[in-house]
Design a protein around this motif. Structure first.
Motif, PDB file in Angstrom:
ATOM      1  N   ALA A 122       7.067   4.583   4.329  1.00  0.00           N
ATOM      2  CA  ALA A 122       6.720   3.837   3.121  1.00  0.00           C
ATOM      3  C   ALA A 122       6.067   4.712   2.063  1.00  0.00           C
ATOM      4  N   VAL A 123       5.239   5.679   2.476  1.00  0.00           N
ATOM      5  CA  VAL A 123       4.453   6.424   1.490  1.00  0.00           C
ATOM      6  C   VAL A 123       5.146   7.683   0.982  1.00  0.00           C
ATOM      7  N   ALA A 124       6.279   8.036   1.575  1.00  0.00           N
ATOM      8  CA  ALA A 124       6.941   9.301   1.219  1.00  0.00           C
ATOM      9  C   ALA A 124       7.279   9.392  -0.267  1.00  0.00           C
ATOM     10  N   GLU A 125       7.607   8.258  -0.884  1.00  0.00           N
ATOM     11  CA  GLU A 125       7.983   8.248  -2.298  1.00  0.00           C
ATOM     12  C   GLU A 125       6.841   7.833  -3.214  1.00  0.00           C
ATOM     13  N   GLY A 126       5.613   7.790  -2.679  1.00  0.00           N
ATOM     14  CA  GLY A 126       4.469   7.436  -3.502  1.00  0.00           C
ATOM     15  C   GLY A 126       4.335   5.936  -3.723  1.00  0.00           C
TER      16      GLY A 126
ATOM     17  N   ALA B 125       7.150   3.123  -2.981  1.00  0.00           N
ATOM     18  CA  ALA B 125       6.896   2.124  -1.941  1.00  0.00           C
ATOM     19  C   ALA B 125       7.061   0.711  -2.488  1.00  0.00           C
ATOM     20  N   ASN B 126       6.631   0.514  -3.738  1.00  0.00           N
ATOM     21  CA  ASN B 126       6.840  -0.795  -4.368  1.00  0.00           C
ATOM     22  C   ASN B 126       8.323  -1.108  -4.508  1.00  0.00           C
ATOM     23  N   GLY B 127       9.100  -0.103  -4.917  1.00  0.00           N
ATOM     24  CA  GLY B 127      10.542  -0.304  -5.037  1.00  0.00           C
ATOM     25  C   GLY B 127      11.187  -0.616  -3.707  1.00  0.00           C
ATOM     26  N   GLN B 128      10.725   0.045  -2.668  1.00  0.00           N
ATOM     27  CA  GLN B 128      11.257  -0.202  -1.333  1.00  0.00           C
ATOM     28  C   GLN B 128      11.004  -1.647  -0.903  1.00  0.00           C
ATOM     29  N   VAL B 129       9.795  -2.130  -1.161  1.00  0.00           N
ATOM     30  CA  VAL B 129       9.444  -3.503  -0.791  1.00  0.00           C
ATOM     31  C   VAL B 129      10.257  -4.508  -1.605  1.00  0.00           C
TER      32      VAL B 129
ATOM     33  N   PRO C 221       9.628 -13.121   1.475  1.00  0.00           N
ATOM     34  CA  PRO C 221       8.501 -12.281   1.074  1.00  0.00           C
ATOM     35  C   PRO C 221       8.497 -11.013   1.923  1.00  0.00           C
ATOM     36  N   ALA C 222       8.249  -9.864   1.303  1.00  0.00           N
ATOM     37  CA  ALA C 222       8.336  -8.595   2.026  1.00  0.00           C
ATOM     38  C   ALA C 222       7.182  -7.678   1.633  1.00  0.00           C
ATOM     39  N   SER C 223       6.840  -6.767   2.549  1.00  0.00           N
ATOM     40  CA  SER C 223       5.813  -5.780   2.290  1.00  0.00           C
ATOM     41  C   SER C 223       6.006  -4.634   3.279  1.00  0.00           C
ATOM     42  N   SER C 224       4.997  -3.767   3.380  1.00  0.00           N
ATOM     43  CA  SER C 224       5.039  -2.668   4.339  1.00  0.00           C
ATOM     44  C   SER C 224       3.660  -2.489   4.951  1.00  0.00           C
ATOM     45  N   THR C 225       3.605  -1.791   6.070  1.00  0.00           N
ATOM     46  CA  THR C 225       2.330  -1.523   6.722  1.00  0.00           C
ATOM     47  C   THR C 225       1.410  -0.733   5.799  1.00  0.00           C
ATOM     48  N   ALA C 226       1.973   0.188   5.022  1.00  0.00           N
ATOM     49  CA  ALA C 226       1.154   0.989   4.103  1.00  0.00           C
ATOM     50  C   ALA C 226       0.411   0.102   3.113  1.00  0.00           C
ATOM     51  N   PHE C 227       1.113  -0.853   2.498  1.00  0.00           N
ATOM     52  CA  PHE C 227       0.440  -1.781   1.591  1.00  0.00           C
ATOM     53  C   PHE C 227      -0.536  -2.665   2.353  1.00  0.00           C
ATOM     54  N   GLY C 228      -0.229  -2.962   3.604  1.00  0.00           N
ATOM     55  CA  GLY C 228      -1.131  -3.756   4.431  1.00  0.00           C
ATOM     56  C   GLY C 228      -2.488  -3.091   4.589  1.00  0.00           C
ATOM     57  N   PHE C 229      -2.502  -1.758   4.775  1.00  0.00           N
ATOM     58  CA  PHE C 229      -3.773  -1.051   4.883  1.00  0.00           C
ATOM     59  C   PHE C 229      -4.600  -1.217   3.613  1.00  0.00           C
ATOM     60  N   VAL C 230      -3.977  -1.091   2.465  1.00  0.00           N
ATOM     61  CA  VAL C 230      -4.692  -1.216   1.198  1.00  0.00           C
ATOM     62  C   VAL C 230      -5.218  -2.634   1.024  1.00  0.00           C
ATOM     63  N   ARG C 231      -4.393  -3.621   1.302  1.00  0.00           N
ATOM     64  CA  ARG C 231      -4.810  -5.019   1.101  1.00  0.00           C
ATOM     65  C   ARG C 231      -5.900  -5.411   2.091  1.00  0.00           C
ATOM     66  N   ALA C 232      -5.798  -4.916   3.329  1.00  0.00           N
ATOM     67  CA  ALA C 232      -6.832  -5.215   4.317  1.00  0.00           C
ATOM     68  C   ALA C 232      -8.165  -4.598   3.909  1.00  0.00           C
TER      69      ALA C 232
ATOM     70  N   PHE D 170      -1.619   7.728  -1.287  1.00  0.00           N
ATOM     71  CA  PHE D 170      -1.241   6.325  -1.381  1.00  0.00           C
ATOM     72  C   PHE D 170      -2.487   5.445  -1.353  1.00  0.00           C
ATOM     73  N   LEU D 171      -3.394   5.727  -0.425  1.00  0.00           N
ATOM     74  CA  LEU D 171      -4.633   4.958  -0.355  1.00  0.00           C
ATOM     75  C   LEU D 171      -5.427   5.107  -1.651  1.00  0.00           C
ATOM     76  N   ARG D 172      -5.497   6.329  -2.167  1.00  0.00           N
ATOM     77  CA  ARG D 172      -6.242   6.558  -3.407  1.00  0.00           C
ATOM     78  C   ARG D 172      -5.648   5.737  -4.555  1.00  0.00           C
TER      79      ARG D 172
END
Length: 217
Positions: A68-72, A76-80, A90-101, A124-126
C-alpha cells in the motif's frame, strides 16, 4: 452478520485472522482472498473482489502495508479508490488503518518494531500526521523487541509486519509497555469493521477494541 473481505498477500501468519474472528463473536465473518492489487492484472483483481462481493462482504481491505505505501500517500489513495470501484464496496488498506487507529486513540508519536524497516511506511505515517520516534529491528523474542516502545516520547507501539503472529500477544504487550499496541492483523480487521460502521468491544484484541472513538475518520 457482518462479513469482512480481506485481500491478503498470502503468508503463513494469516492464521491470525481466524483467531481474531473467534474473539469478535459469532455475527462477524472474515473472508480471505489472496491477491496483489499492486501486481495482479485488472482481470485478476476484479475476479478477487467479485468473489468477495458474491460471498456477501460488506467491506474490502487490502491487507499489505508494503504494497500500500510503495506509491506514497496519493498512490495508496488511488489504490483504495480502485478497489472500491472494482468491488462496489467501501474499501481501504491496512496502511490507512494504522493512521486512522492512531487518530482515534489520539496518538501522534509512535515507536515501530519491524523485521524489515521501510522508509516508505515512515513517510506514509508522517503524511497522515503520525511521527515515528524510533524504529527497532525485530528480534527472536517479540516481547524483548517491543521494549523500546517504552520510550517516553512514543505514545504507542506499531508492529506493521503481516508476517507476524501477534494477536495472542496483544494483552501481554500492552501490560508490559503501558500503552496501546497496534499490529497489522488487528488493524486490518478494525479498519474493515470501521468501514461497516461496526464497533466491537473485544479487550483481548487490545486497547483499540475497547475505546470509544475520539474522532470520526
Amino acid at each position: 452478520m457482518t462479513a469482512l473481505g480481506l485481500l491478503v498477500p498470502g503468508e503463513p501468519a494469516e492464521d491470525d485472522y481466524p483467531r481474531v474472528e473467534q474473539l469478535l463473536g459469532s455475527d462477524i465473518r472474515i473472508d480471505l482472498i489472496r491477491a496483489d492489487p499492486a501486481g495482479d492484472s485488472p482481470q485478476r483483481l476484479a475476479a478477487c473482489t467479485e468473489e468477495l462481493r458474491l460471498a456477501g462482504a460488506d467491506s474490502v481491505v487490502w491487507a499489505s502495508v508494503t504494497g500500500a505505501v510503495a506509491e506514497g500517500w496519493e498512490g495508496a489513495n488511488g489504490q483504495v479508490r480502485g478497489l472500491a470501484r472494482t468491488a462496489g464496496l467501501p474499501a481501504s488498506s491496512t496502511a490507512f488503518g494504522f493512521v486512522r487507529a492512531a487518530r482515534e486513540l489520539g496518538v501522534t508519536r509512535v515507536a515501530v518494531v519491524t523485521a524489515h524497516e521501510d522508509p516508505a511506511f515512515t513517510e506514509f505515517l508522517r503524511a497522515g500526521g503520525v511521527s515515528v520516534v524510533s524504529t527497532t529491528p525485530l528480534g527472536p523474542d517479540l516481547a524483548a523487541s517491543a521494549h523500546p516502545a517504552a520510550h517516553a516520547d512514543a505514545q504507542a507501539l506499531l508492529l506493521p509486519d503481516t508476517s507476524l503472529r501477534t494477536v495472542t500477544h496483544l494483552p501481554a504487550l500492552e501490560r508490559q509497555l503501558g500503552k496501546p499496541v497496534l499490529t497489522a492483523h488487528q488493524i486490518t480487521v478494525w479498519e474493515a469493521l470501521r468501514l461497516t460502521e461496526r464497533r466491537v468491544n473485544a479487550p483481548r484484541l487490545g486497547t483499540l477494541f475497547t475505546r470509544e472513538p475520539i474522532v470520526q475518520a
